[in-house]
Design a protein around this motif. Structure first.
Motif, PDB file in Angstrom:
ATOM      1  N   VAL A  35      37.181 -29.071  29.661  1.00  0.00           N
ATOM      2  CA  VAL A  35      38.025 -30.335  30.143  1.00  0.00           C
ATOM      3  C   VAL A  35      38.749 -30.684  28.548  1.00  0.00           C
ATOM      4  N   HIS A  36      39.952 -30.743  28.608  1.00  0.00           N
ATOM      5  CA  HIS A  36      40.925 -30.812  27.558  1.00  0.00           C
ATOM      6  C   HIS A  36      41.556 -32.218  27.740  1.00  0.00           C
ATOM      7  N   PHE A  37      41.280 -33.004  27.146  1.00  0.00           N
ATOM      8  CA  PHE A  37      41.559 -34.537  27.075  1.00  0.00           C
ATOM      9  C   PHE A  37      41.783 -35.164  25.713  1.00  0.00           C
ATOM     10  N   LYS A  41      36.789 -33.341  20.014  1.00  0.00           N
ATOM     11  CA  LYS A  41      37.968 -33.522  19.104  1.00  0.00           C
ATOM     12  C   LYS A  41      38.838 -32.336  19.081  1.00  0.00           C
ATOM     13  N   HIS A  42      39.987 -32.418  19.285  1.00  0.00           N
ATOM     14  CA  HIS A  42      40.692 -31.132  19.282  1.00  0.00           C
ATOM     15  C   HIS A  42      41.412 -31.123  18.055  1.00  0.00           C
ATOM     16  N   HIS A  43      42.356 -30.080  17.748  1.00  0.00           N
ATOM     17  CA  HIS A  43      42.903 -29.712  16.438  1.00  0.00           C
ATOM     18  C   HIS A  43      43.681 -30.922  15.845  1.00  0.00           C
ATOM     19  N   ASP A  44      44.100 -31.974  16.576  1.00  0.00           N
ATOM     20  CA  ASP A  44      44.696 -33.255  15.994  1.00  0.00           C
ATOM     21  C   ASP A  44      43.790 -34.187  15.339  1.00  0.00           C
ATOM     22  N   PHE A  72      32.970 -23.334  19.393  1.00  0.00           N
ATOM     23  CA  PHE A  72      34.011 -23.366  18.078  1.00  0.00           C
ATOM     24  C   PHE A  72      35.238 -22.606  18.148  1.00  0.00           C
ATOM     25  N   ASP A  73      36.237 -23.141  18.064  1.00  0.00           N
ATOM     26  CA  ASP A  73      37.539 -22.798  18.310  1.00  0.00           C
ATOM     27  C   ASP A  73      37.892 -21.991  16.981  1.00  0.00           C
ATOM     28  N   GLY A  74      38.527 -20.636  16.976  1.00  0.00           N
ATOM     29  CA  GLY A  74      38.924 -19.898  15.914  1.00  0.00           C
ATOM     30  C   GLY A  74      40.516 -20.357  15.502  1.00  0.00           C
TER      31      GLY A  74
HETATM   32  C1  FUL Z   1      42.595 -22.302  21.528  1.00  0.00           C
HETATM   33  C2  FUL Z   1      43.355 -23.712  21.222  1.00  0.00           C
HETATM   34  O1  FUL Z   1      44.350 -23.523  19.972  1.00  0.00           O
HETATM   35  C3  FUL Z   1      44.018 -24.521  22.419  1.00  0.00           C
HETATM   36  O2  FUL Z   1      44.417 -25.608  22.107  1.00  0.00           O
HETATM   37  C4  FUL Z   1      42.607 -24.603  23.414  1.00  0.00           C
HETATM   38  O3  FUL Z   1      41.831 -25.422  22.960  1.00  0.00           O
HETATM   39  C5  FUL Z   1      42.013 -23.068  23.623  1.00  0.00           C
HETATM   40  C6  FUL Z   1      40.847 -23.148  24.545  1.00  0.00           C
HETATM   41  O4  FUL Z   1      41.752 -22.566  22.305  1.00  0.00           O
HETATM   42  O5  FUL Z   1      42.362 -21.544  20.528  1.00  0.00           O
END
Ligand code: FUL
Length: 477
Positions: free
Chosen positions: A46-48, A95-98, A181-183
């Motif tokens: 869920v992206h919110f 928390k997203h990149h922002d 963990f997003d790369g």
């Molecule tokens: C990527 C992110 O940059 C996108 O915004 C998103 O969260 C996706 C699941 O992973 O790396």
């Protein structure tokens, strides 16, 4: 007289049946937490957050907290739709990149506590975790390592901040099943007003072993996802598709999140990989990860979702489907319709297992505890296996009468490691065996769609394996 005859036959039978030891595991093997993760099969992302209100995919980090203000936010709606659609877990972008936090973190002002939503008194992470708990869904956390808002991003002080937030989250919201963990790391950002490009050394900056160690101390069962694991790996694309050959193992030694050029390896794994790090298939129900009204007509159809299911779950992986709530804080009607349509399709296509308790025989088996009967008994803990010196074998199902089939579903008993390298399926057609499908790896679950076939028996041939095959079930639909 009758009794003693039965007794004699029993004794004779017992003496002639040799008890054979189960096959030894072939390394690497999954942990209990990884096995439980495999069984989930369908999870939601869920992206919110701030991006929902700016119509962006990546916020720069300078957005005002005030703009986060969903009008009728209701995580119970998300969870009940997901539950009805058969999803087992939900991972929230806390928390997203922002850098904007969906919980009132004590370590930053950039959070819901300075938003208009619930006059700054809300805590969305808590609400979502609670809704999941009530519905019996597992709850997972996405906490972007890249933070375009934070002043200290790029320096050791930010690592301390990031770890404090992990501690805060894992302590306040227990029983997290997966940590994502997003790369991604794009470089430029607000960074407390500096508005500059900051580059980090992806291999060393986050010191993942120490960061993960800290979380494991709080919750030893959590599954860590990143490009290279250590528990679950990225699939190498954002289409939700894992390789037709899908080994659950890779050798992670030289891998790290964001390392360029590793997509094919992540997509297919490696037969000789040293660690069990299965691929997870992330994909969004819409073109973007966050909600954009302009994409309301571009929601994937039930048929498209079903196709992704076959190419993810059907190849031994887990499907992580993103469903982004809209500005009300609700799953949009189109997304709900599609999710429920997807469930309907799954139920229809896999309605009756024609192989369940069917007549079955094999050309070889390992002692009497491992016969092919175990393949159709509906028990995931029993399995068919051959002797150690065999890496091939076949079994045949006799349906008694002609059946119409579209799918064969096979499951390897992965607790003992992944073994099968190639196999084929034949059907008895016009008085002869006809190959109807074949594949390479099997793994947790392999769904093979065939052209519609009418037949009264099928045969599965294990053509090559790393060591003796160990299969827990065969299903036919
Ligand atoms: C990527 C992110 O940059 C996108 O915004 C998103 O969260 C996706 C699941 O992973 O790396």
């Amino acid at each position: 007289m009758k009794l003693s005859f039965t007794l004699i036959s029993f004794l004779f039978f017992s003496c002639t049946q040799k008890k054979v030891a189960p096959p030894l595991p072939v390394l690497p093997t999954p942990t209990d937490a990884q096995l439980a993760w495999h069984d989930m099969e369908l999870n939601a992302f869920v992206h919110f957050g701030i991006n929902t209100f700016t119509d962006k995919e990546w916020g720069y980090g300078d957005e005002s907290e005030k703009i986060f203000n969903p009008t009728s936010c209701n995580p119970t709606q998300w969870v009940s739709v997901l539950k009805e659609a058969g999803f087992k877990g939900l991972i929230l972008t806390c928390k997203h990149h922002d850098g904007f936090c969906l919980w009132p973190s004590q370590y930053t002002a950039h959070s819901v506590k300075n938003s208009l939503w619930k006059n700054g008194k809300g805590d969305l992470v808590r609400e979502v975790a609670e809704a999941c708990r009530q519905a019996g869904l597992k709850f997972g956390i996405y906490l972007s390592p890249w933070d375009r808002n934070h002043n200290n991003y790029g320096s050791p002080a930010y690592i301390a901040y990031y770890r404090n937030q992990l501690k805060e989250l894992f302590t306040a919201y227990p029983n997290v099943f997966e940590m994502w963990f997003d790369g991604a790391n794009g470089g430029d950002g607000f960074y407390g007003g500096k508005r500059e490009v900051r580059k980090i050394d992806g291999q060393h900056y986050y010191d993942w072993p120490a960061t993960l160690g800290l979380v494991k101390k709080i919750d030893p069962h959590v599954i860590f996802f990143s490009d290279a694991g250590p528990d679950v790996r990225w699939v190498g694309n954002e289409k939700g598709i894992v390789g037709e050959t899908n080994w659950n193992s890779i050798t992670p030694d030289t891998l790290y999140a964001g390392k360029p050029g590793i997509e094919k390896l992540l997509n297919e794994g490696n037969e000789t990989g040293t660690s069990w790090i299965p691929a997870e298939c992330d994909v969004s129900i819409r073109p973007g990860w966050f909600y954009h009204a302009r994409e309301d007509s571009l929601v994937k159809t039930p048929e498209q979702l079903f196709d992704i299911y076959l190419k993810s779950v059907g190849r031994g992986s887990v499907m992580l489907l993103n469903v982004p709530p809209d500005r009300r804080g609700l799953f949009h009607e189109n997304d709900v319709k599609s999710l429920l349509g997807f469930r309907k399709l799954l139920n229809e296509e896999f309605k009756t297992d024609l192989a369940f308790r069917a007549k079955i025989k094999s050309d070889a088996h390992r002692g009497n505890d491992y016969t092919s009967d175990n393949l159709v008994d509906g028990n995931p803990e029993t399995y068919w296996a051959t002797d150690d010196d065999r890496t091939t074998g076949s079994f045949e199902i006799d349906f008694d009468e002609k059946i119409k089939m579209n799918y064969v579903v096979l499951k390897e008993y992965i607790k003992l490691g992944q073994r099968i390298k190639s196999f084929s399926v034949e059907a008895w057609v016009n008085d002869g065996w006809k190959k109807i499908t074949s594949a390479t790896t099997m793994g947790h679950k392999r769904i093979l769609k065939t052209d519609p076939v009418e037949t009264n028996k099928i045969r599965v041939n294990i053509l090559s394996a790393r060591t003796c095959p160990v299969i827990s079930s065969v299903e036919v639909y």
